[in-house]
Design an enzyme around this catalytic site. Sequence first.
Site, PDB file in Angstrom:
ATOM      1  N   HIS A 125       0.819  -1.223   0.000  1.00 43.44           N
ATOM      2  CA  HIS A 125       0.000   0.000   0.000  1.00 43.44           C
ATOM      3  C   HIS A 125       0.850   1.269   0.000  1.00 43.44           C
ATOM      4  O   HIS A 125       0.376   2.349   0.379  1.00 43.44           O
ATOM      5  CB  HIS A 125      -0.964  -0.024   1.194  1.00 43.44           C
ATOM      6  CG  HIS A 125      -1.941  -1.148   1.128  1.00 43.44           C
ATOM      7  ND1 HIS A 125      -2.657  -1.578   2.223  1.00 43.44           N
ATOM      8  CD2 HIS A 125      -2.318  -1.953   0.108  1.00 43.44           C
ATOM      9  CE1 HIS A 125      -3.428  -2.601   1.866  1.00 43.44           C
ATOM     10  NE2 HIS A 125      -3.245  -2.855   0.602  1.00 43.44           N
ATOM     11  N   CYS A 137       2.686  12.136 -13.502  1.00 46.55           N
ATOM     12  CA  CYS A 137       3.648  12.479 -14.555  1.00 46.55           C
ATOM     13  C   CYS A 137       4.999  11.823 -14.283  1.00 46.55           C
ATOM     14  O   CYS A 137       5.910  11.936 -15.082  1.00 46.55           O
ATOM     15  CB  CYS A 137       3.816  13.993 -14.665  1.00 46.55           C
ATOM     16  SG  CYS A 137       4.880  14.685 -13.377  1.00 46.55           S
ATOM     17  N   CYS A 157       4.754  19.065 -13.592  1.00 45.36           N
ATOM     18  CA  CYS A 157       3.563  19.421 -14.379  1.00 45.36           C
ATOM     19  C   CYS A 157       2.603  20.353 -13.645  1.00 45.36           C
ATOM     20  O   CYS A 157       1.555  20.698 -14.183  1.00 45.36           O
ATOM     21  CB  CYS A 157       2.831  18.143 -14.782  1.00 45.36           C
ATOM     22  SG  CYS A 157       1.975  17.372 -13.395  1.00 45.36           S
ATOM     23  N   ASN A 220      -2.332 -12.497  16.555  1.00 47.15           N
ATOM     24  CA  ASN A 220      -3.236 -11.372  16.785  1.00 47.15           C
ATOM     25  C   ASN A 220      -3.921 -11.566  18.137  1.00 47.15           C
ATOM     26  O   ASN A 220      -4.370 -12.682  18.428  1.00 47.15           O
ATOM     27  CB  ASN A 220      -4.302 -11.344  15.670  1.00 47.15           C
ATOM     28  CG  ASN A 220      -5.074 -10.027  15.625  1.00 47.15           C
ATOM     29  OD1 ASN A 220      -5.518  -9.533  16.645  1.00 47.15           O
ATOM     30  ND2 ASN A 220      -5.228  -9.497  14.431  1.00 47.15           N
TER      31      ASN A 220
HETATM   32  C1  BV8 Z   1      -8.644  -2.101  -5.158  1.00 47.80           C
HETATM   33  C2  BV8 Z   1      -2.879   2.889   2.507  1.00 47.80           C
HETATM   34  C3  BV8 Z   1      -9.397  -2.193  -7.429  1.00 47.80           C
HETATM   35  C4  BV8 Z   1      -3.410   4.260   2.741  1.00 47.80           C
HETATM   36  C5  BV8 Z   1      -4.744   1.274   2.619  1.00 47.80           C
HETATM   37  C6  BV8 Z   1     -13.264  -7.482  -2.377  1.00 47.80           C
HETATM   38  C7  BV8 Z   1     -14.225  -7.551  -1.418  1.00 47.80           C
HETATM   39  C8  BV8 Z   1     -14.627  -6.363  -0.759  1.00 47.80           C
HETATM   40  C9  BV8 Z   1     -14.061  -5.113  -1.043  1.00 47.80           C
HETATM   41  C10 BV8 Z   1     -13.110  -5.053  -1.998  1.00 47.80           C
HETATM   42  C11 BV8 Z   1     -12.728  -6.226  -2.666  1.00 47.80           C
HETATM   43  N1  BV8 Z   1     -11.767  -5.872  -3.540  1.00 47.80           N
HETATM   44  C12 BV8 Z   1     -11.540  -4.520  -3.447  1.00 47.80           C
HETATM   45  C13 BV8 Z   1     -12.352  -4.006  -2.511  1.00 47.80           C
HETATM   46  C14 BV8 Z   1     -12.401  -2.623  -2.118  1.00 47.80           C
HETATM   47  C15 BV8 Z   1     -11.323  -2.267  -1.068  1.00 47.80           C
HETATM   48  C16 BV8 Z   1     -11.532  -3.059   0.202  1.00 47.80           C
HETATM   49  O1  BV8 Z   1     -10.917  -4.080   0.440  1.00 47.80           O
HETATM   50  N2  BV8 Z   1     -12.414  -2.504   1.053  1.00 47.80           N
HETATM   51  C17 BV8 Z   1     -12.619  -3.124   2.389  1.00 47.80           C
HETATM   52  C18 BV8 Z   1     -12.712  -1.993   3.407  1.00 47.80           C
HETATM   53  C19 BV8 Z   1     -13.854  -3.975   2.381  1.00 47.80           C
HETATM   54  N3  BV8 Z   1      -9.980  -2.493  -1.587  1.00 47.80           N
HETATM   55  C20 BV8 Z   1      -9.437  -1.489  -2.314  1.00 47.80           C
HETATM   56  O2  BV8 Z   1     -10.005  -0.451  -2.584  1.00 47.80           O
HETATM   57  C21 BV8 Z   1      -8.027  -1.739  -2.854  1.00 47.80           C
HETATM   58  N4  BV8 Z   1      -7.979  -1.372  -4.252  1.00 47.80           N
HETATM   59  O3  BV8 Z   1      -9.251  -3.095  -4.870  1.00 47.80           O
HETATM   60  O4  BV8 Z   1      -8.552  -1.569  -6.434  1.00 47.80           O
HETATM   61  C22 BV8 Z   1     -10.692  -1.455  -7.308  1.00 47.80           C
HETATM   62  C23 BV8 Z   1     -10.798  -0.237  -7.960  1.00 47.80           C
HETATM   63  C24 BV8 Z   1     -12.037   0.442  -7.906  1.00 47.80           C
HETATM   64  C25 BV8 Z   1     -13.110  -0.050  -7.131  1.00 47.80           C
HETATM   65  C26 BV8 Z   1     -12.942  -1.280  -6.436  1.00 47.80           C
HETATM   66  C27 BV8 Z   1     -11.727  -1.971  -6.518  1.00 47.80           C
HETATM   67  C28 BV8 Z   1      -7.000  -0.806  -2.125  1.00 47.80           C
HETATM   68  C29 BV8 Z   1      -6.879  -1.180  -0.696  1.00 47.80           C
HETATM   69  C30 BV8 Z   1      -5.718  -0.382  -0.032  1.00 47.80           C
HETATM   70  C31 BV8 Z   1      -6.197   0.890   0.638  1.00 47.80           C
HETATM   71  N5  BV8 Z   1      -5.106   1.545   1.360  1.00 47.80           N
HETATM   72  N6  BV8 Z   1      -3.687   1.883   3.238  1.00 47.80           N
HETATM   73  C32 BV8 Z   1      -3.185   4.758   4.140  1.00 47.80           C
HETATM   74  O5  BV8 Z   1      -2.619   4.013   4.972  1.00 47.80           O
HETATM   75  O6  BV8 Z   1      -3.557   5.908   4.378  1.00 47.80           O
HETATM   76  S1  BV8 Z   1      -5.660   0.078   3.474  1.00 47.80           S
HETATM   77  C33 BV8 Z   1      -5.230   0.294   5.162  1.00 47.80           C
HETATM   78  O7  BV8 Z   1      -6.317  -0.231   5.883  1.00 47.80           O
HETATM   79  C34 BV8 Z   1      -4.023  -0.472   5.640  1.00 47.80           C
HETATM   80  O8  BV8 Z   1      -2.966  -0.459   4.705  1.00 47.80           O
HETATM   81  C35 BV8 Z   1      -4.597  -1.873   5.860  1.00 47.80           C
HETATM   82  O9  BV8 Z   1      -4.633  -2.597   4.638  1.00 47.80           O
HETATM   83  C36 BV8 Z   1      -6.017  -1.550   6.286  1.00 47.80           C
HETATM   84  C37 BV8 Z   1      -6.138  -1.616   7.782  1.00 47.80           C
HETATM   85  O10 BV8 Z   1      -6.260  -2.967   8.079  1.00 47.80           O
HETATM   86  P1  BV8 Z   1      -5.268  -3.681   9.169  1.00 47.80           P
HETATM   87  O11 BV8 Z   1      -3.866  -3.397   8.800  1.00 47.80           O
HETATM   88  O12 BV8 Z   1      -5.724  -5.051   9.282  1.00 47.80           O
HETATM   89  O13 BV8 Z   1      -5.539  -2.815  10.498  1.00 47.80           O
HETATM   90  P2  BV8 Z   1      -6.869  -2.706  11.390  1.00 47.80           P
HETATM   91  O14 BV8 Z   1      -6.728  -1.457  12.141  1.00 47.80           O
HETATM   92  O15 BV8 Z   1      -8.078  -2.937  10.565  1.00 47.80           O
HETATM   93  O16 BV8 Z   1      -6.732  -3.964  12.393  1.00 47.80           O
HETATM   94  C38 BV8 Z   1      -5.628  -4.018  13.263  1.00 47.80           C
HETATM   95  C39 BV8 Z   1      -5.496  -5.476  13.685  1.00 47.80           C
HETATM   96  O17 BV8 Z   1      -4.330  -5.568  14.534  1.00 47.80           O
HETATM   97  C40 BV8 Z   1      -6.686  -5.998  14.499  1.00 47.80           C
HETATM   98  O18 BV8 Z   1      -7.005  -7.310  14.069  1.00 47.80           O
HETATM   99  C41 BV8 Z   1      -6.151  -6.018  15.941  1.00 47.80           C
HETATM  100  O19 BV8 Z   1      -6.728  -7.047  16.704  1.00 47.80           O
HETATM  101  C42 BV8 Z   1      -4.672  -6.290  15.694  1.00 47.80           C
HETATM  102  N7  BV8 Z   1      -3.772  -5.828  16.762  1.00 47.80           N
HETATM  103  C43 BV8 Z   1      -3.929  -4.766  17.595  1.00 47.80           C
HETATM  104  N8  BV8 Z   1      -2.846  -4.675  18.441  1.00 47.80           N
HETATM  105  C44 BV8 Z   1      -1.998  -5.698  18.098  1.00 47.80           C
HETATM  106  C45 BV8 Z   1      -2.580  -6.430  17.021  1.00 47.80           C
HETATM  107  N9  BV8 Z   1      -1.992  -7.500  16.444  1.00 47.80           N
HETATM  108  C46 BV8 Z   1      -0.778  -7.891  16.966  1.00 47.80           C
HETATM  109  N10 BV8 Z   1      -0.146  -7.228  17.991  1.00 47.80           N
HETATM  110  C47 BV8 Z   1      -0.722  -6.152  18.582  1.00 47.80           C
HETATM  111  N11 BV8 Z   1      -0.092  -5.524  19.589  1.00 47.80           N
HETATM  112 ZN    ZN Z   2       3.437  15.984 -12.226  1.00 45.73          ZN
END
Ligand code: BV8
Ligand code: ZN
Length: 256
Positions: A125, A137, A157, A220
């Site tokens: 990501h 660009c 650009c 986790n």
């Molecule tokens: C795309 C960068 C084509 C930016 C990020 C299929 C099914 C459903 C939906 C979709 C699908 N395919 C695509 C989609 C849409 C979407 C998606 O998945 N939506 C979800 C919400 C349902 N995916 C996309 O849009 C992707 N692109 O598919 O392009 C397309 C084009 C047009 C239209 C549709 C599709 C792009 C996805 C990437 C987005 N960018 N980050 C930024 O950071 O600002 S995602 C971002 O959120 C992170 O990178 C990460 O991926 C996500 C967060 O999730 P986690 O890392 O799991 O973190 P979270 O906070 O949720 O959970 C923390 C976990 O840690 C918990 O389980 C907790 O218990 C645990 N924890 C806590 N403390 C600890 C611990 N574990 C261990 N030790 C500890 N101490």
């Molecule tokens: Zn540019």
Amino acid sequence: MTRDLALAIPPALVDRLRSARSVAALTGAGVSAESGVPTFRDAQTGLWAKFDPTELATPSAFARNPKFVWDWYAWRRELLAGARPNAGHLALAALERRVARFHLITQNVDGLHQAAGSSDVIELHGSIGRIRCSRGCGTVARWAVAQGDLPPRCAGCGAFLRPDVVWFEEMLPPDALAAAEDAARHCDVLLVIGTAAEVYPAAALPRSARACGATVVEINPQPTALSDAVDHVLRGPSGVVLPALVAAAWPATSLS
Ligand code: BV8
Ligand code: ZN
């Protein structure tokens, strides 16, 4: 804590890890939680408390209000400025030195794996440490605090510069995704660490690894969407579980 946790790690997993020729790890925000970096599901604080990160990290939010989204990333960078790799990051760097083939696939944009000494990290990501031209660009640069009107403009650009991260509804970098899928399909063991496994296509990697015969391990403290589709679940914070796992497999390993 670590000693009795080492005991709690299934001997079958320790043997599998020790004899593995290829190991991969998929990490999410949870692996950086013990470094003080809020996860995506942790409530945001201050000005951002009212905003859902999945709404801010989108092309439409940037189009609507580029300065607002730029400032959000500037705020996250400030949070990161004081963050250091934790024992979980360091254990993964030590694991890389222990196995013949190791691939670290991360959803995190915080750069803490690299700071811990992990090499060729697959950034699915992108990285909050880089900025690029929003028109594409080709301009890409290290993040620098900018003066004047924000977001700053592209020298090439004149379009707005933006964080070099992947926003929702944006395609992942094809080379990073291909490398991640290849690593998942060819590993003997996949460690899935600190991710809720709800964002795709990253969340599809563990199932394809298991379908190709890999032993999949979830690390986790909480159950996730993946918990019933893995071979082993180690319930605890990664900063405690990962050092215990590496120490169980390679007792003499120095983790620092
Ligand atoms: C795309 C960068 C084509 C930016 C990020 C299929 C099914 C459903 C939906 C979709 C699908 N395919 C695509 C989609 C849409 C979407 C998606 O998945 N939506 C979800 C919400 C349902 N995916 C996309 O849009 C992707 N692109 O598919 O392009 C397309 C084009 C047009 C239209 C549709 C599709 C792009 C996805 C990437 C987005 N960018 N980050 C930024 O950071 O600002 S995602 C971002 O959120 C992170 O990178 C990460 O991926 C996500 C967060 O999730 P986690 O890392 O799991 O973190 P979270 O906070 O949720 O959970 C923390 C976990 O840690 C918990 O389980 C907790 O218990 C645990 N924890 C806590 N403390 C600890 C611990 N574990 C261990 N030790 C500890 N101490
Ligand atoms: Zn540019």
